[in-house]
Design an enzyme around this catalytic site. Sequence first.
Site, short mmCIF file in Angstrom:
data_model
loop_
_atom_site.label_atom_id
_atom_site.label_comp_id
_atom_site.label_asym_id
_atom_site.label_seq_id
_atom_site.Cartn_x
_atom_site.Cartn_y
_atom_site.Cartn_z
N SER A 107 0.95 -1.20 -0.11
CA SER A 107 -0.01 -0.02 0.02
C SER A 107 0.85 1.14 -0.12
O SER A 107 2.05 1.31 0.35
CB SER A 107 -0.89 -0.23 1.32
OG SER A 107 -1.39 1.33 1.72
N TYR A 136 -2.20 -1.29 10.64
CA TYR A 136 -2.52 -1.88 9.46
C TYR A 136 -1.29 -1.53 8.49
O TYR A 136 -0.53 -2.32 7.70
CB TYR A 136 -3.66 -1.44 8.93
CG TYR A 136 -3.69 -1.52 7.34
CD1 TYR A 136 -4.08 -2.75 6.61
CD2 TYR A 136 -3.62 -0.55 6.35
CE1 TYR A 136 -4.32 -3.12 5.53
CE2 TYR A 136 -3.48 -0.62 4.98
CZ TYR A 136 -4.04 -1.93 4.23
OH TYR A 136 -3.74 -2.20 3.20
N LYS A 140 2.08 -3.79 6.64
CA LYS A 140 2.47 -3.83 4.98
C LYS A 140 3.90 -3.41 4.98
O LYS A 140 4.59 -4.20 4.25
CB LYS A 140 1.67 -2.59 4.47
CG LYS A 140 -0.03 -2.94 4.24
CD LYS A 140 -0.11 -3.99 3.50
CE LYS A 140 -1.50 -4.61 3.18
NZ LYS A 140 -1.62 -5.90 2.84
P1 NAD Z 1 -10.87 -7.44 0.81
O1 NAD Z 1 -11.28 -7.50 2.24
O2 NAD Z 1 -11.96 -7.07 -0.16
O3 NAD Z 1 -10.09 -8.70 0.18
C1 NAD Z 1 -9.49 -9.48 1.27
C2 NAD Z 1 -9.94 -11.10 0.80
O4 NAD Z 1 -9.05 -11.71 1.78
C3 NAD Z 1 -11.30 -11.17 1.39
O5 NAD Z 1 -12.21 -12.01 0.82
C4 NAD Z 1 -10.97 -12.04 3.04
O6 NAD Z 1 -12.14 -12.79 3.19
C5 NAD Z 1 -9.86 -12.56 2.58
N1 NAD Z 1 -8.83 -12.87 3.86
C6 NAD Z 1 -8.37 -12.09 5.05
N2 NAD Z 1 -7.64 -12.89 5.85
C7 NAD Z 1 -7.80 -14.20 5.19
C8 NAD Z 1 -6.86 -15.17 5.58
N3 NAD Z 1 -6.23 -15.45 6.79
N4 NAD Z 1 -7.04 -16.59 5.01
C9 NAD Z 1 -7.54 -16.36 3.69
N5 NAD Z 1 -8.19 -15.54 3.17
C10 NAD Z 1 -8.49 -14.23 4.04
O7 NAD Z 1 -9.83 -6.31 0.74
P2 NAD Z 1 -9.21 -5.67 -0.75
O8 NAD Z 1 -9.82 -4.26 -0.98
O9 NAD Z 1 -9.53 -6.74 -1.98
O10 NAD Z 1 -7.70 -5.56 -0.46
C11 NAD Z 1 -6.85 -6.73 -1.11
C12 NAD Z 1 -5.33 -6.64 -0.52
O11 NAD Z 1 -4.98 -5.27 -0.80
C13 NAD Z 1 -5.45 -6.71 1.03
O12 NAD Z 1 -4.06 -7.19 1.57
C14 NAD Z 1 -5.16 -5.11 1.37
O13 NAD Z 1 -4.68 -4.86 2.48
C15 NAD Z 1 -4.46 -4.47 0.05
N6 NAD Z 1 -4.65 -3.14 -0.06
C16 NAD Z 1 -5.81 -2.73 -0.33
C17 NAD Z 1 -6.20 -1.27 -0.35
C18 NAD Z 1 -7.71 -0.89 -0.64
O14 NAD Z 1 -8.00 0.36 -0.34
N7 NAD Z 1 -8.53 -1.68 -0.97
C19 NAD Z 1 -5.30 -0.32 -0.58
C20 NAD Z 1 -3.90 -0.90 -0.33
C21 NAD Z 1 -3.64 -2.26 -0.23
N1 UFG Z 2 -12.89 11.10 3.40
C1 UFG Z 2 -13.93 12.01 3.62
N2 UFG Z 2 -15.06 11.37 4.32
C2 UFG Z 2 -15.13 9.84 4.44
C3 UFG Z 2 -14.12 9.25 4.07
C4 UFG Z 2 -12.90 9.79 3.55
O1 UFG Z 2 -13.71 13.33 3.51
O2 UFG Z 2 -16.32 9.76 5.05
C5 UFG Z 2 -11.68 11.62 2.75
C6 UFG Z 2 -10.44 11.36 3.77
O3 UFG Z 2 -10.17 12.35 4.68
C7 UFG Z 2 -9.00 11.37 2.59
C8 UFG Z 2 -9.78 10.96 1.61
O4 UFG Z 2 -11.21 10.93 1.70
O5 UFG Z 2 -8.75 12.74 2.28
C9 UFG Z 2 -9.73 9.59 0.92
O6 UFG Z 2 -9.97 8.66 2.28
P1 UFG Z 2 -9.99 7.20 2.15
O7 UFG Z 2 -10.46 6.73 3.65
O8 UFG Z 2 -11.13 6.58 1.12
O9 UFG Z 2 -8.56 6.54 1.94
P2 UFG Z 2 -7.30 6.95 2.43
O10 UFG Z 2 -6.38 7.53 1.54
O11 UFG Z 2 -7.54 7.67 3.90
O12 UFG Z 2 -6.89 5.39 2.72
C10 UFG Z 2 -6.72 4.48 1.79
C11 UFG Z 2 -6.71 2.88 2.24
C12 UFG Z 2 -5.80 2.62 3.17
C13 UFG Z 2 -4.50 2.84 2.41
C14 UFG Z 2 -4.43 4.15 2.12
C15 UFG Z 2 -3.09 4.76 1.23
O13 UFG Z 2 -8.18 3.01 3.00
O14 UFG Z 2 -5.79 1.31 3.21
O15 UFG Z 2 -5.34 4.44 1.15
O16 UFG Z 2 -2.80 3.97 0.23
F1 UFG Z 2 -3.47 2.52 3.04
#
Ligand code: NAD
Ligand code: UFG
Length: 330
Positions: A125, A149, A153
């Site tokens: 991330s 979290y 990472k």
């Molecule tokens: P998500 O929660 O939709 O998908 C993650 C999946 O992993 C889920 O289906 C969950 O059931 C499964 N899971 C969790 N723990 C498990 C375990 N111990 N064994 C087997 N399955 C397990 O999340 P996502 O948004 O698709 O994110 C995927 C990956 O990308 C994650 O590692 C997350 O941290 C990373 N990531 C996501 C974002 C974001 O904003 N969505 C940003 C940066 C990184």
């Molecule tokens: N925000 C609002 N109102 C809300 C939610 C968010 O104003 O209800 C604003 C936040 O302050 C920020 C922007 O919208 O300025 C984006 O916020 P998000 O929560 O959607 O995303 P973040 O950038 O805070 O975090 C995301 C993921 C994390 C990841 C991070 C860096 O949730 O997992 O991006 O990549 F680590």
Amino acid sequence: MKVLVTGGTGYIGSHTVVELLNLGHDVVIVDNLYNSQLDVLDKILKISNSKDLKFYEADCKDYEKLDEIFKLEKFDSIIHFAGYKAVGESVLKPLMYYDNNLNTTITLARLAEKYQIKNFIFSSSATVYGEQQSPLNENLELKTTSNPYGETKKMSERILSDFSKNNKDMHITLLRYFNPIGAHESGLIGEKPQGTPNNLMPYVTQVAKGIREKLFVFGNDYDTVDGTGVRDYIHVVDLAKGHIAALLNAHKGLNFYNLGSGIGTSVLELIQTFEKVNEIKVPFEIVDRRPGDLATVYADASKAKKELRWETKKTLEDMVKDSWFFEKNL
Ligand code: NAD
Ligand code: UFG
């Protein structure tokens, strides 16, 4: 290529599985359904028009169970999405986050070594950069993040970096995602948060649908174009394609890439685009800043473009349109 996709029924995983199937790869999903549902499998098959998709319900921390799966399936590659991702929850339940996010990665790395799997792709991330001046490029030193979290990472990256030194022939790719939003254009798969959404986009779509009264915009006194937070939003289908590019262009050793658009968008700009494209109002109120939030985060996306031959194609308009179409279909 036979690819293990952990977390493959989740948000980013399911879109990546569609892209893999579209290209004719064999896919095996392992997910414990902690944050996803089984019906996603049928939707993936429908979108990709394929018949073959194997699924195991298993916990990726469970070495014995995964060992059986690895023995049977003989994977060429692993894309490891499985993990917990809610920043706020990680502050309340740090041990649960360290346990799940680190032990899944360690278990998979042990098995990748045992079975000599060529490719290992890990979901990292942009949060690993901590508080630094954007655009963020991959040469920057990683800084402390504001929550457990983010630390999981960073630690996972360190673990895989040390691991790669003893597994020099393996291709280990760390992908640092910026802010994934949007959904598949079919409206069948997308992000379905449980309870109150933490992230901006699902909150916006729920307000537009009338599930919530208004959006709370966290602060309008940042040093940005209009005072609201600026982020690098990336369409989840572009992000999924970034994983394919990483698989096909991976090279030996440890490599890391930003997956972002390189474009910063403020909260108000996103709301305005959503309202214009979808012709629907999103009532909002400006409230205090959210603790831990940064003013501006966007990628320098040039390394992935050069080395993986990948760049984002979809616009903010596509992202807000597809997010809304998915929400309406729920
Ligand atoms: P998500 O929660 O939709 O998908 C993650 C999946 O992993 C889920 O289906 C969950 O059931 C499964 N899971 C969790 N723990 C498990 C375990 N111990 N064994 C087997 N399955 C397990 O999340 P996502 O948004 O698709 O994110 C995927 C990956 O990308 C994650 O590692 C997350 O941290 C990373 N990531 C996501 C974002 C974001 O904003 N969505 C940003 C940066 C990184
Ligand atoms: N925000 C609002 N109102 C809300 C939610 C968010 O104003 O209800 C604003 C936040 O302050 C920020 C922007 O919208 O300025 C984006 O916020 P998000 O929560 O959607 O995303 P973040 O950038 O805070 O975090 C995301 C993921 C994390 C990841 C991070 C860096 O949730 O997992 O991006 O990549 F680590």
